[in-house]
Design a protein around this motif. Structure first.
Motif, short mmCIF file in Angstrom:
data_model
loop_
_atom_site.label_atom_id
_atom_site.label_comp_id
_atom_site.label_asym_id
_atom_site.label_seq_id
_atom_site.Cartn_x
_atom_site.Cartn_y
_atom_site.Cartn_z
N PRO A 75 6.52 1.10 18.28
CA PRO A 75 5.88 0.02 17.51
C PRO A 75 5.35 0.49 16.15
O PRO A 75 4.78 1.58 16.06
CB PRO A 75 4.72 -0.40 18.42
N LEU A 76 5.54 -0.34 15.13
CA LEU A 76 5.06 0.02 13.80
C LEU A 76 3.54 0.05 13.76
O LEU A 76 2.95 0.78 12.95
CB LEU A 76 5.61 -0.95 12.75
N ASP A 110 -1.67 -5.95 2.30
CA ASP A 110 -1.78 -7.23 3.01
C ASP A 110 -0.89 -7.24 4.26
O ASP A 110 -1.31 -7.66 5.33
CB ASP A 110 -1.37 -8.34 2.02
N ARG A 111 0.33 -6.71 4.10
CA ARG A 111 1.28 -6.68 5.21
C ARG A 111 0.75 -5.83 6.36
O ARG A 111 0.82 -6.22 7.52
CB ARG A 111 2.62 -6.13 4.69
N ARG A 112 0.22 -4.65 6.04
CA ARG A 112 -0.33 -3.76 7.06
C ARG A 112 -1.53 -4.40 7.74
O ARG A 112 -1.65 -4.37 8.96
CB ARG A 112 -0.74 -2.44 6.41
N GLN A 137 -3.67 -6.82 12.67
CA GLN A 137 -4.39 -7.93 13.32
C GLN A 137 -3.47 -8.73 14.23
O GLN A 137 -3.84 -9.79 14.72
CB GLN A 137 -4.98 -8.87 12.25
N GLY A 138 -2.23 -8.25 14.39
CA GLY A 138 -1.29 -8.91 15.28
C GLY A 138 -0.70 -10.19 14.70
O GLY A 138 -0.24 -11.07 15.43
#
Ligand SMILES: [Zn+2]
Length: 562
Positions: A404-405, A553-555, A560-561
């Motif tokens: 998983p990333l 923002d993406r991370r 936060q799922g």
């Protein structure tokens, strides 16, 4: 990182305590230092000789050169004692590539006026839907300025305007917002001033167009802002190109992507009764709104398509901490290069000794060093395919991760090592992006060297090698630039060698091992990469994107799922 037991410091002279506190890496273990020393120039050269030999035929995906490269790298991982990196118990991740060559017809109509464009002189287009015939018929053209949606700058060129199913005409690069204090300069607070952000890259433009549900996206070419002349666009599109064969290709891309020359963009826009330069000027503002032109696109892309089965090679050192071993640090280096060209007279083999037999060799050496230590987290070594065809192996991994990333802390990428000797400095590409460079800075300091910005941050190098595919999906990624200040060499030596390489050998058959190669600097850089990765593998915190990074923002959403 190991914490110093505080009690031992009590009563120490203040200076010494301070030294021990900031010298955590030094204090952490001689074992790591000793492991780093197993990375050697001879060790790297041995691999470079094999991988860049004529026998490996330039390592093109889908050729006997792939077979040899993949087997060699897998055998090395295995003999070093690394475990298979694929949870299926194998050292391979299959990467389905697709090769395509487009034969398009392109025209635009404004009322009764029809403008035909010749490919590739006037415009180039292609389709990444990988279907034999893709058509855009009588389709309305909307000028969307720079096509940028950047929440961290309060910038949205679309303003909620519905562009679904339409053809977008877009400008290349970041919006060049002038500095309010000095209008001759760019505002350093907007899109990092002169530096290029990801919003400026052509790949971003097609991605946002797809995200907005557009049918087609055509970028207006300008030599300065693009960073390369029209000839480069023409050449790269006259030949076979590659993509990933994935089931969601159609939903992830617009049907037709392309470029038009500046002159022809002007011609189209004025035929539609508008003024290109006025439109362009209006786009350098937060208030810009998309403008639907009195213009229709008619594009027909016929393509010849073939499937190419390629592979990433992947191995791992399992973490020693039962709680942390399901978390990952990744090292990447692409094994592929340009193959051979039977049309060439004389030498036909693109050996790619520097690009990237050298990085692959470094990856193997770093992997071996990791077997001498026991990192708490697991470390994955990913030798990717298809970098030269558009970062395809790393893109495939990022879209189909084996772990998983959210549990992937960082990617460290190696693409071409320093082959000209020791440097006092080491460059970081895309400086200011993530806290990984803080971890790096500590180790650099211990080496008695200095961390500097890459030599030309306006060229967008952060977006041009495999680490970028990790950044794009949110995983903090680090990529080094070789230093410039060579020990015992004239001041301009580094710049001269770099220019020479780009002019003579980059992506040429002459990218071969040279008699004057000196890998002592590469050894220091790779020891640095090893120790920095180890720091992260032991650390009590996940690396973070820094405020203002276009990937933060993406991370944040991923963690936060969302
Ligand atoms: Zn490369």
């Amino acid at each position: 990182m190991k914490q110093m037991p505080f009690g031992r410091l009590v009563g120490f002279p203040a200076l010494l305590s301070a030294f021990l506190l900031c010298g955590k890496v030094t204090a952490q273990s001689d074992e790591v230092r000793e492991a780093a020393k197993t990375i050697t120039a001879d060790g790297m050269m041995k691999h470079i000789r094999v991988l860049s030999s004529d026998e490996f035929e330039g390592r093109a995906p889908g050729t006997p050169g792939e077979e040899k490269s993949v087997n060699y790298i897998r055998d090395q991982f295995q003999s070093i004692g690394l475990k298979p990196g694929n949870p299926a118990g194998i050292y391979i991740q299959n990467v389905p590539l697709v090769g395509f060559t487009a034969q398009p017809t392109i025209s635009f109509t404004a009322g009764s006026q029809k403008i035909d464009f010749k490919s590739p002189n006037d415009a180039v287009v292609w389709s990444r839907h990988f279907e034999p015939d893709v058509k855009v018929e009588d389709n309305p053209v909307v000028f969307v300025g720079y096509g940028v949606v950047a929440p961290e700058y309060g910038w949205d060129d679309f303003k909620g305007v519905d562009v679904r199913g339409k053809t977008l005409l877009m400008l290349i690069n970041d919006p060049p917002v002038p500095d309010p204090a000095d209008p001759d300069k760019l505002d350093p607070k907007m899109f990092k001033g002169r530096e290029m952000t990801y919003y400026g890259r052509w790949t971003y433009k097609y991605e946002i167009a797809a995200a907005k549900g557009a049918k087609a996206a055509i970028i207006v070419h300008q030599t300065g802002p693009a960073g390369y002349p029209w000839g480069v666009v023409m050449m790269s599109n006259g030949r076979e190109n590659f993509g990933l064969q994935t089931p969601d290709a159609i939903s992830n891309r617009v049907a037709v992507e392309g470029w038009v020359t500046l002159d022809n963009a002007r011609k189209m826009v004025s035929a539609a009764g508008a003024d290109f330069d006025a439109l362009k000027k209006s786009a350098v503002s937060r208030d810009f709104r998309p403008v639907e032109l009195n213009l229709k696109a008619n594009i027909d892309v016929r393509s010849t398509i073939r499937q190419v089965a390629s592979r990433n090679v992947v191995a791992k050192v399992e973490g020693s901490d039962p709680k942390l071993k399901d978390q990952y640090i990744i090292y990447t280096a692409h094994w592929d290069h340009l193959g051979r060209d039977p049309k060439l007279k004389g030498d036909q083999i693109y050996n790619g000794a520097l690009d990237n037999a050298s990085g692959t060799a470094a990856l193997l050496e770093i992997a071996r060093a990791y077997t001498k230590v026991k990192p708490k987290r697991s470390v994955l070594f990913l030798s990717v395919t298809g970098e030269e065809k558009g970062l395809l192996g790393s893109k495939y991994y990022a879209e189909h991760p084996l772990y998983p990333l959210t549990q992937t802390l960082a990617d460290f990428n190696i693409d071409g090592v320093n082959v000209w000797g020791k440097t006092r400095d080491v460059g970081v590409v895309g400086m200011g992006q993530s806290t990984l460079e803080d971890a790096l800075a500590k180790v650099v300091k211990e080496q008695g060297r200095v961390l500097v910005q890459e030599s030309d941050p306006t060229k967008g190098h952060y977006f041009r090698s495999d680490h970028f595919e990790f950044a794009k999906v949110g995983v903090p990624a680090l990529y080094l630039d070789r230093g410039n200040e060579y020990v015992g060499k004239p001041k301009d030596f580094g710049a001269r060698k770099r220019d020479e390489y780009v002019a003579r050998d980059y992506h040429q058959v002459s990218d071969e091992i040279k008699p004057d190669w000196d890998l002592s600097g590469a050894v220091e850089d790779m020891q640095l990469f090893f120790e920095t990765g180890y720091e992260v593998a032991q650390g009590d915190q996940f690396p973070q994107w820094k405020a203002g990074s276009e990937f933060k923002d993406r991370r944040d959403r991923m963690m936060q799922g969302k």
